[in-house]
Design a protein around this motif. Structure first.
Motif, PDB file in Angstrom:
ATOM      1  N   LEU A  15       9.026  10.488  27.751  1.00 23.44           N
ATOM      2  CA  LEU A  15       8.343  11.701  28.178  1.00 23.44           C
ATOM      3  C   LEU A  15       8.641  11.973  29.650  1.00 23.44           C
ATOM      4  O   LEU A  15       9.038  11.059  30.389  1.00 23.44           O
ATOM      5  CB  LEU A  15       6.836  11.550  27.961  1.00 23.44           C
ATOM      6  N   PRO A  16       8.449  13.191  30.119  1.00 25.66           N
ATOM      7  CA  PRO A  16       8.727  13.512  31.530  1.00 25.66           C
ATOM      8  C   PRO A  16       7.998  12.629  32.527  1.00 25.66           C
ATOM      9  O   PRO A  16       8.516  12.359  33.618  1.00 25.66           O
ATOM     10  CB  PRO A  16       8.294  14.971  31.643  1.00 25.66           C
ATOM     11  N   GLY A 218      -0.398  16.053  27.117  1.00 30.80           N
ATOM     12  CA  GLY A 218       0.210  16.950  26.134  1.00 30.80           C
ATOM     13  C   GLY A 218      -0.658  18.161  25.903  1.00 30.80           C
ATOM     14  O   GLY A 218      -1.774  18.268  26.428  1.00 30.80           O
ATOM     15  N   ASP A 244       6.682  25.475  30.485  1.00 27.30           N
ATOM     16  CA  ASP A 244       7.865  24.745  30.948  1.00 27.30           C
ATOM     17  C   ASP A 244       7.782  24.391  32.429  1.00 27.30           C
ATOM     18  O   ASP A 244       8.375  23.407  32.866  1.00 27.30           O
ATOM     19  CB  ASP A 244       9.128  25.562  30.670  1.00 27.30           C
ATOM     20  N   ILE A 248       3.025  19.417  31.935  1.00 27.91           N
ATOM     21  CA  ILE A 248       2.865  18.974  30.549  1.00 27.91           C
ATOM     22  C   ILE A 248       4.028  18.056  30.151  1.00 27.91           C
ATOM     23  O   ILE A 248       5.181  18.298  30.507  1.00 27.91           O
ATOM     24  CB  ILE A 248       2.781  20.196  29.605  1.00 27.91           C
ATOM     25  N   ASP A 249       3.709  17.015  29.372  1.00 30.49           N
ATOM     26  CA  ASP A 249       4.728  16.067  28.911  1.00 30.49           C
ATOM     27  C   ASP A 249       5.153  16.291  27.467  1.00 30.49           C
ATOM     28  O   ASP A 249       6.219  15.810  27.065  1.00 30.49           O
ATOM     29  CB  ASP A 249       4.177  14.639  29.020  1.00 30.49           C
ATOM     30  N   LEU A 250       4.332  16.980  26.677  1.00 31.86           N
ATOM     31  CA  LEU A 250       4.622  17.142  25.255  1.00 31.86           C
ATOM     32  C   LEU A 250       3.931  18.397  24.751  1.00 31.86           C
ATOM     33  O   LEU A 250       2.740  18.591  25.003  1.00 31.86           O
ATOM     34  CB  LEU A 250       4.119  15.921  24.473  1.00 31.86           C
ATOM     35  N   THR A 286      12.096  25.979  26.643  1.00 36.31           N
ATOM     36  CA  THR A 286      11.586  24.837  27.395  1.00 36.31           C
ATOM     37  C   THR A 286      12.451  23.609  27.207  1.00 36.31           C
ATOM     38  O   THR A 286      13.086  23.434  26.161  1.00 36.31           O
ATOM     39  CB  THR A 286      10.136  24.509  26.974  1.00 36.31           C
ATOM     40  N   ASP A 287      12.436  22.752  28.211  1.00 32.08           N
ATOM     41  CA  ASP A 287      13.060  21.440  28.116  1.00 32.08           C
ATOM     42  C   ASP A 287      12.029  20.349  27.818  1.00 32.08           C
ATOM     43  O   ASP A 287      12.385  19.171  27.733  1.00 32.08           O
ATOM     44  CB  ASP A 287      13.786  21.104  29.424  1.00 32.08           C
ATOM     45  N   LYS A 288      10.763  20.749  27.676  1.00 32.03           N
ATOM     46  CA  LYS A 288       9.731  19.772  27.364  1.00 32.03           C
ATOM     47  C   LYS A 288       9.945  19.215  25.952  1.00 32.03           C
ATOM     48  O   LYS A 288      10.403  19.930  25.049  1.00 32.03           O
ATOM     49  CB  LYS A 288       8.345  20.412  27.421  1.00 32.03           C
TER      50      LYS A 288
END
Length: 398
Positions: A15-16, A218, A244, A248-250, A286-288
């Motif tokens: 995750l980010p 998330g 984005d 947020i991670d998810l 988004t890249d999430k």
């Protein structure tokens, strides 16, 4: 991001925030309805999340954990605030985190869908509809919510949970704010989409600031409300675009609402996942990491969603109720498919009641229900809620 062909389900997902999920299967949030009526976990609930962790999921999310007792969805919800008993929550966190499982709390507020027998439902706007009546939140009540969510998230971190998920789907409060059908406000929290998503973004910012950069946060988001005049897919995509640039991670994609008479995604017929097409469109925004929840019934469906890059993580709910050990079985190379019950003309809410009572059965190590138990399950479900409403009122007042 497409996963490789090899070991598509067992590939880790970072995750980010830096936390790594051990595989690509999550137990998505459900109202397990196993709180004790005073907002605290029970021994059965602790066993439940321990069993799901033993079954091999990478992530397990506990549905609808409230920051206050005033807007709960059900009297079986948990309430986590300064008055909660730390030790029982810590016991739940420990049990559900075995086997390198991430156990998250879903931060909820039912708003207009708060259980009227023991609360005073309020949403973004006053409603007077068949089966649903609520008042409108004041500006000061709205502005207090980001800090409330943040306080609950901090306690989740302190008590040993792995992360939190902000609930902005299924017709609950943040979903209500996003929906033009239920948000008729004319102030900074209503009107154009930029305003309707304002509260959600304020909550995300407050939660992220409170828990720091390394704790997973998330969000669960509707692809569509599945209601005429509700949140449309193009608007939901614009929300994804806004997410984005947040912490947020998810992003957990689902859909539908629990408004009286509204169609339920989880009860509808069909053999395939419900929201993969939306997830594919969201990928361009988004890249999430994206989690997709709803309608997954077979191993092939899960593998295809990840392999094709439409989902980074697949959320299973009812599949893990009928077979809590499914991820481990899939990992071992077998291809058993969960056996779902079939019901003939179930009443509204009846299937949810059956699955909720089935959760209780396996949490207590008891014999699984059959589809013929539907009527008895509905009665037991309603009687238990009625009993706990009395406990809730006595404990919390009101």
């Amino acid at each position: 991001m497409k996963a490789s062909n090899e070991s598509v389900l067992t590939q880790p997902l970072q995750l980010p925030c830096g936390v790594v999920l051990k595989n690509r299967i999550a137990k998505s949030a459900m109202s397990d309805s196993l709180g004790n009526g005073r907002g605290a976990p029970t021994d059965a609930q602790i066993r439940l999340y321990e069993r799901w962790a033993e079954g091999g999921v990478a992530l397990s999310i506990i549905g609808e954990v409230q920051g206050t007792p005033h807007y709960a969805e059900k009297p079986g919800n948990l309430v986590l605030n300064a008055h909660s008993e730390p030790e029982v929550f810590k016991a739940l966190a420990r049990a559900g985190s075995i086997n390198n499982t991430q156990l998250w709390l879903q931060l909820g507020h039912a708003g207009a869908l708060a259980d009227a027998p023991f609360s005073n439902p309020k949403g973004p706007s006053a409603l007077d509809l068949p089966g649903l009546k609520c008042g409108a939140l004041s500006v000061s009540e709205i502005q207090a919510l980001p800090e409330e969510f943040a306080r609950t998230a901090v306690l989740a971190k302190q008590f040993g949970f792995g992360g939190v998920e902000i609930h902005a789907a299924h017709g609950f409060l943040l979903s209500q704010f996003l929906s033009p059908l239920f948000n008729k406000r004319t102030d900074a929290y209503g009107g154009r989409l930029e305003n309707r998503m304002r509260l959600m973004l304020e909550i995300i910012d407050n939660v992220r600031h409170a828990v720091g950069p390394d704790f997973p946060v998330g969000i669960k988001l509707n692809a569509t409300d599945q209601l005429e005049g509700g949140l449309r897919q193009d608007e939901a995509l614009a929300v994804v675009d806004a997410l984005d640039s947040t912490g947020i991670d998810l992003i957990d994609i689902s859909g539908g609402t629990y408004f009286p008479g509204a169609p339920s995604s989880s009860d509808r017929s069909g053999s395939g996942p419900y929201f993969l097409d939306f997830a594919e469109r969201a990928r361009a925004k988004t890249d999430k990491p994206l989690m997709v929840t709803g309608g997954f019934k077979t191993l092939q469906q899960v593998k295809a969603a990840i392999k094709e890059g439409k989902a980074d993580l697949v959320g299973l709910a009812r599949a893990l109720v009928v077979d809590p050990g499914l991820p481990k079985k899939w990992k071992m190379g077998g291809t058993p498919e969960p056996q779902f019950p079939r019901f003939d003309n179930p009443p509204e809410g009846g299937v949810t009641a059956w699955y909720t009572m089935q959760i209780t059965q396996f949490a207590n190590g008891e014999t699984a229900l059959s589809s013929s138990d539907l009527s008895d399950a509905i009665i037991a479900y309603e009687e238990r809620d009625q009993q706990r409403r009395g406990i809730w009122r006595k404990h919390f007042g009101g």
